[in-house]
Design a protein around this motif. Structure first.
Motif, PDB file in Angstrom:
ATOM      1  N   ILE A   1      -4.040   4.438  -5.937  1.00 54.26           N
ATOM      2  CA  ILE A   1      -4.741   3.642  -4.952  1.00 54.26           C
ATOM      3  C   ILE A   1      -5.870   4.186  -5.232  1.00 54.26           C
TER       4      ILE A   1
ATOM      5  N   LEU B   1      -8.307  -1.225  -3.011  1.00 55.71           N
ATOM      6  CA  LEU B   1      -8.362  -1.271  -1.638  1.00 55.71           C
ATOM      7  C   LEU B   1      -9.842  -1.247  -1.317  1.00 55.71           C
TER       8      LEU B   1
ATOM      9  N   ILE C   1       0.903  -1.287   0.063  1.00 57.03           N
ATOM     10  CA  ILE C   1       0.124  -0.170   0.045  1.00 57.03           C
ATOM     11  C   ILE C   1       1.036   1.255  -0.108  1.00 57.03           C
TER      12      ILE C   1
ATOM     13  N   ARG D   1      -0.191   9.579  -3.000  1.00 52.46           N
ATOM     14  CA  ARG D   1      -0.737   8.247  -3.463  1.00 52.46           C
ATOM     15  C   ARG D   1      -2.023   7.659  -3.772  1.00 52.46           C
TER      16      ARG D   1
ATOM     17  N   ALA E   1       2.583   1.763  -3.587  1.00 55.73           N
ATOM     18  CA  ALA E   1       1.610   1.954  -4.751  1.00 55.73           C
ATOM     19  C   ALA E   1       1.517   3.437  -4.930  1.00 55.73           C
TER      20      ALA E   1
ATOM     21  N   LEU F   1      -3.458  -0.011  -7.531  1.00 56.28           N
ATOM     22  CA  LEU F   1      -3.828  -1.118  -6.336  1.00 56.28           C
ATOM     23  C   LEU F   1      -5.302  -0.626  -6.059  1.00 56.28           C
TER      24      LEU F   1
END
Length: 605
Positions: A43, A297, A37, A129, A40, A295
């Motif tokens: 995100i 999440l 995380i 990010r 990345a 990524l």
């Protein structure tokens, strides 16, 4: 396959879904997820009500959730979900219950504070990010945490200048038009920046009219909502009054409702939300910050809403396609299609726990329960972390703090190394530039690069008496023979010897005095003034003479008429002559100016 990672070591391995794989080292694997995380760059986060439970806002489907509490408070309802359905406006009773429930949720969201996970989203945004947050919550706590919040307008709904094409000029053929072409001179509106947080289900902070779609703050209408009465739209009311004044027919006045998306209704900003999702999936172009997500999440949501399910599946495909090599991407395109028409990746074969750590982590699901039906999510998530979202957020916060301290320590070490290297270079430069130290003799005087000792000598004040004695002694002495020693001025080429001090005395004037009698007369010469020199003190001057002033103007030569006494022109600036015929003769004057005697002659004698 999906790796199962419990945050608590005592958590048992679940029996479902069947594609779950245990981890050989769960704690190390969780740390690896945290590292992924932090590394990345873009995100995408899809979050639900689970991240706001700690803030005091209940979720929907848990045993203590909102659906169960509404069922207990209103036994007439078959389920609390009925108050979140579009059919709630079909009955005045359910409409009143819905308005009261929205007023209570607004008050809860006003006093709630952002949780640790909300702060994590803000920290990721500060680090650059965070690509986007798609939230199913209606409490707008993401906005309180500092993220930009809302849905941008699409280009089709923004201002577009009208064109005069096809419209005749009002002046006809009478002449050129003098009217201003306002649409053509208007500058284009700059593009609006997309907010970081997109509310998928609306927000409890706003209300909108069902007729004119104008939005208003909900806090201005808390009283009618608590009373169970939806307020009328002020925009429609003002427009209706204007139409009645001009005599036009009535169009009706709409009512305001909370801007929350209910079941079985379309999102009023669905087109704008779809446009943002499309850009985040594919990327808006080349350049920094324009690529798609790398990524995914998913936190605190059970993934029951069809629109949210599709967003998650599309993002999973996009991030896996970017991380996989071209050969695997081509095989992934030949994927199966689910009953809902969504393309899903081909299920990968079950692997052993030993090979889990070698696979890249691109999709993370964080929730207490796995979404159902489980067969729809096979191959979508790389890992499932079972645990509290706030606990995981704290772990990421701690890792960020450790990384920050490590960077500061590295910068401090680098700064110290640079200072030490700079000090060493300066010391080396000083050693190179430092000349060889030589002891100087006491009293040495430097001429250029050479240094020659000089003897100390006493300097005596020059007076007329001393000058006369020196001149007389120099005449009597014989010149000394030159020795082999050379003076220091001869050694130094190009150096000139110091000039000697020369004092020139004025000539001695003579005065001839003729007397009638046979009595002898003495001739006296006046005392000439001494030159103004720093070597002659004032105390050595005769008391009868005054030194000439450099500021005094010259005077013309004058003659004094007297009894047989004449003066020379040389004595024009001097004082009157001193009579030397008296017996009291000054010794100093006699030594300096001797008396000349003459014999008086008679005319004709």
């Amino acid at each position: 396959m999906t790796v199962f990672l419990p945050l608590e070591a005592s958590s048992p391995f679940p029996q479902t879904p069947s594609f779950l794989v245990p981890s050989s080292d769960p704690s190390a694997h969780v740390k690896r997820v945290v590292k992924a995380i932090m590394k990345a760059r873009r995100i995408a986060v899809v979050c639900g009500a689970g991240i706001s439970v700690q803030a005091g806002i209940p979720d929907f489907r848990s045993s203590d959730g909102l659906f169960q509490s509404l069922k207990k408070d209103n036994p007439a309802l078959s389920s609390g979900r009925d108050l979140f359905d579009a059919s709630v406006f079909n009955s005045e009773t359910t409409t009143s219950m819905f308005c009261q429930m929205m007023a209570q949720l607004y008050e809860l969201s006003e006093v709630a504070v952002p949780t640790a996970f909300h702060k994590l989203l803000r920290a990721l945004d500060d680090r650059g990010r965070l690509l986007r947050v798609y939230t199913q919550n209606i409490d707008a706590l993401e906005q309180k945490s500092g993220l930009t919040f809302g849905v941008p307008e699409v280009d089709s709904k923004r201002y577009k200048p009208r064109s005069n094409k096809g419209r005749p000029d009002g002046n006809g053929d009478a002449g050129p038009s003098t009217a201003r072409n306002t649409p053509e001179s208007r500058l284009p509106t700059p593009p609006i920046e997309t907010p970081k947080c997109i509310p998928l289900h609306g927000t409890v902070q706003l209300m909108h009219c069902q007729t004119c779609t104008h939005s208003f703050p909900l806090r201005d209408y808390l009283d009618p909502l608590n009373a169970g009465r939806p307020p009328y739209c002020p925009q429609c009311t003002s427009l209706e009054e204007t139409r009645q004044l001009v005599g036009k027919r009535s169009r009706g006045v709409g009512k305001l409702r909370p801007s929350v998306v209910l079941y079985n209704e379309m999102h009023k900003d669905g087109e704008e939300v779809g446009d943002v999702v499309r850009k985040d999936l594919m990327g808006s172009g080349k350049g920094k910050g324009r690529a798609g997500a790398d990524l995914l999440l998913v936190v605190g949501t059970s993934l029951r809403v069809p629109g949210t399910k599709r967003i998650v599946r599309e993002f999973s495909k996009a991030v896996h396609a970017r991380s996989s090599p071209p050969s695997s991407t081509a095989s992934q395109n030949e994927s199966s299609t689910s009953t809902h028409g969504l393309a899903t990746p081909t299920p990968s074969p079950r692997r052993s726990p030993a090979g889990d750590e070698e696979s890249p982590l691109r999709t993370v699901y964080l929730n207490l329960d796995f979404p159902v039906p489980t067969r729809e999510w096979e191959g979508v998530f790389d890992v499932w972390i079972r645990g509290d979202a706030q606990e995981f957020a704290q772990m990421v916060h701690n890792e960020m703090e450790s990384e920050r301290q490590a960077k500061e320590a590295a910068r401090e070490r680098k700064r110290r190394r640079e200072e030490a290297a700079l000090a060493a270079r300066l010391e080396e430069q000083l050693q190179v530039d430092k000349p060889k130290s030589t002891k100087k003799r006491k009293g040495a005087v430097g001429h250029g690069d050479s240094q020659t000792p000089v003897k100390k000598c006493k300097t005596a004040l020059l007076t007329p008496m001393s000058l006369s004695k020196r001149s007389s002694s120099s005449d009597n002495t014989k010149p000394k023979k030159q020795t082999g020693k050379t003076s220091r001025f001869a050694k130094d080429k190009g150096s000139r010897p110091p000039e000697k001090l020369m004092i020139k005395l004025p000539p001695r004037p003579e005065v001839v005095i003729t007397t009638r009698g046979s009595k002898r007369a003495k001739v006296a010469s006046p005392t000439p003034p001494l030159p103004a020199s720093p070597l002659s003190p004032l105390s050595s001057l005769p008391p009868t003479s005054k030194p000439p002033s450099p500021m005094s103007p010259p005077r013309r030569a004058s003659s004094r008429k007297g009894r047989g006494r004449k003066t020379n022109d040389v004595l024009d600036d001097q004082e009157p002559l001193t009579d030397l015929s008296s017996d009291e003769t000054d010794d100093y004057t006699a030594s300096y100016l001797p008396t000349l005697s003459y014999t008086s002659r008679r005319p004709g004698g």
